[in-house]
Design an enzyme around this catalytic site. Structure first.
Site, PDB file in Angstrom:
ATOM      1  N   ASP A  16       0.416 -14.514  -4.065  1.00  0.00           N
ATOM      2  CA  ASP A  16      -0.729 -14.921  -4.882  1.00  0.00           C
ATOM      3  C   ASP A  16      -0.564 -16.363  -5.363  1.00  0.00           C
ATOM      4  OD1 ASP A  16      -3.109 -14.676  -6.204  1.00  0.00           O
ATOM      5  OD2 ASP A  16      -2.383 -13.306  -7.743  1.00  0.00           O
ATOM      6  N   GLY A  17      -1.667 -17.042  -5.545  1.00  0.00           N
ATOM      7  CA  GLY A  17      -1.644 -18.370  -6.172  1.00  0.00           C
ATOM      8  C   GLY A  17      -1.964 -19.537  -5.252  1.00  0.00           C
ATOM      9  N   ASN A  18      -2.395 -19.258  -4.034  1.00  0.00           N
ATOM     10  CA  ASN A  18      -2.738 -20.356  -3.103  1.00  0.00           C
ATOM     11  C   ASN A  18      -3.866 -21.218  -3.661  1.00  0.00           C
ATOM     12  OD1 ASN A  18      -0.936 -19.225  -1.331  1.00  0.00           O
ATOM     13  ND2 ASN A  18      -2.485 -18.340   0.021  1.00  0.00           N
ATOM     14  N   ARG A  20      -4.889 -21.627  -6.816  1.00  0.00           N
ATOM     15  CA  ARG A  20      -4.495 -22.420  -7.988  1.00  0.00           C
ATOM     16  C   ARG A  20      -3.587 -23.589  -7.592  1.00  0.00           C
ATOM     17  NH1 ARG A  20      -2.491 -17.426 -11.141  1.00  0.00           N
ATOM     18  NH2 ARG A  20      -3.084 -16.492  -9.153  1.00  0.00           N
ATOM     19  N   SER A  61      -6.579  -8.620   1.866  1.00  0.00           N
ATOM     20  CA  SER A  61      -6.857  -7.254   1.415  1.00  0.00           C
ATOM     21  C   SER A  61      -8.270  -6.834   1.814  1.00  0.00           C
ATOM     22  CB  SER A  61      -6.715  -7.162  -0.111  1.00  0.00           C
ATOM     23  OG  SER A  61      -7.789  -7.843  -0.732  1.00  0.00           O
ATOM     24  N   ASN A  64     -10.624  -8.724  -0.128  1.00  0.00           N
ATOM     25  CA  ASN A  64     -10.803 -10.143   0.190  1.00  0.00           C
ATOM     26  C   ASN A  64     -12.038 -10.408   1.059  1.00  0.00           C
ATOM     27  OD1 ASN A  64      -7.235 -10.934   0.391  1.00  0.00           O
ATOM     28  ND2 ASN A  64      -8.648 -11.107  -1.324  1.00  0.00           N
ATOM     29  N   ARG A  67     -14.831 -12.244  -0.689  1.00  0.00           N
ATOM     30  CA  ARG A  67     -14.761 -13.660  -1.090  1.00  0.00           C
ATOM     31  C   ARG A  67     -15.901 -14.430  -0.413  1.00  0.00           C
ATOM     32  NH1 ARG A  67      -8.716 -15.840  -2.271  1.00  0.00           N
ATOM     33  NH2 ARG A  67      -8.139 -14.089  -3.589  1.00  0.00           N
ATOM     34  N   ARG A 184       5.489 -10.142  -6.749  1.00  0.00           N
ATOM     35  CA  ARG A 184       4.155 -10.752  -6.819  1.00  0.00           C
ATOM     36  C   ARG A 184       4.322 -12.133  -7.441  1.00  0.00           C
ATOM     37  NH1 ARG A 184      -1.752  -8.437  -7.874  1.00  0.00           N
ATOM     38  NH2 ARG A 184      -2.855 -10.405  -7.645  1.00  0.00           N
TER      39      ARG A 184
END
Ligand code: FPP
Length: 236
Positions: A16-18, A20, A61, A64, A67, A184
């Site tokens: 997670d965090g791509n 940001r 997921s 996803n 999105r 995570r």
């Protein structure tokens, strides 16, 4: 090898965090996904070198798909490219590659590349890298449950014989041990429909690092920490 070392076979990661990571640099989200894809390669090589047997990464997921269209396209194009070049490089390192998730949702050419990679790397002796793509834990359990219902209806299985072992055998991961560790990244502390059944006894690690910045050194710290924890599986 000590018993403790043998107990670490499988690491699962929610990358997670791509988004940001890119935002912080004033870049489009796609740049974060591209950097995240490089981290996938680096961490897969590092885990393989450290003797980890299975590494399962959440790349896309079932949620996803909701999105924005542009971002889904970016991720699918990245995957396409990744299947052709980057994963082939991992093959050279002796890594086996597998995919879990709802393939019928994916474009045909992507599924063909996935199947080809699985075939080409099937005899490799190193770590198995499992990419969860269009994957959802609840969907996986529902599909397994439907199959149990069919088996009962046909008389292949008696109701009394339905147990956790049978259910496990009907999941994508039927021949893979449950994860020992879940990581995570990015500071979020949620499971987000990932390997819901398989994570029953996993040790959970939440890192503040955004996925594109995650390093083999941080992986080492988590592995060391894992060995210092005592796993009791509900016993005393
Ligand atoms: C979460 O970051 C990450 C994803 C939804 C996709 C993960 C994909 C990769 C690491 C790259 C593609 C991988 C392969 C194997 C081709 P986010 O976008 O939710 O980040 P945010 O929460 O900061 O917005």
């Amino acid at each position: 090898m000590s018993t403790k070392q043998e107990s670490l076979q499988h690491i699962a990661v929610i990358m997670d965090g791509n988004g940001r990571w890119a935002q912080k640099r004033g870049l489009p989200r796609a740049a974060g996904h591209r950097k995240g894809a490089e981290t996938v390669k680096e961490i897969a090589k590092a885990a393989n070198e450290r003797g980890v047997r299975f590494l399962t990464l959440y790349a896309f997921s079932t949620e996803n798909w909701q999105r924005p269209k542009d971002e889904v396209k970016t991720l699918m194009d990245l995957l396409r490219q990744y299947l052709k070049s980057d994963l082939a490089e991992l093959h050279k390192h002796g890594i086996r590659i597998r995919f879990i998730g709802e393939r019928y949702m994916l474009d045909k050419d992507i599924v063909e590349s996935m199947e080809q990679l699985e075939r080409n790397t099937a005899d490799n002796k190193g770590m198995t890298l499992i990419l969860a793509i269009s994957y959802g834990g609840r969907q996986e359990i529902v599909a397994a449950t439907k199959r149990v219902a069919e088996m009962v209806k046909k008389g292949d299985v008696a109701e009394d014989d339905i147990d956790a072992k049978l259910l496990s055998q009907l999941l994508y991961t039927k021949d893979i041990p449950d994860p020992d560790i879940l990581i995570r990244t990015s500071g979020e502390q949620r499971i987000s429909n990932y390997l819901l059944w398989q994570l029953a006894y996993a040790e959970l690690f939440f890192s503040k690092t955004l996925w594109p910045d995650f390093t083999p050194e941080e992986l080492d710290t988590i592995i060391e920490n894992f060995y210092s924890r005592e796993r009791r599986y509900g016993k005393v």
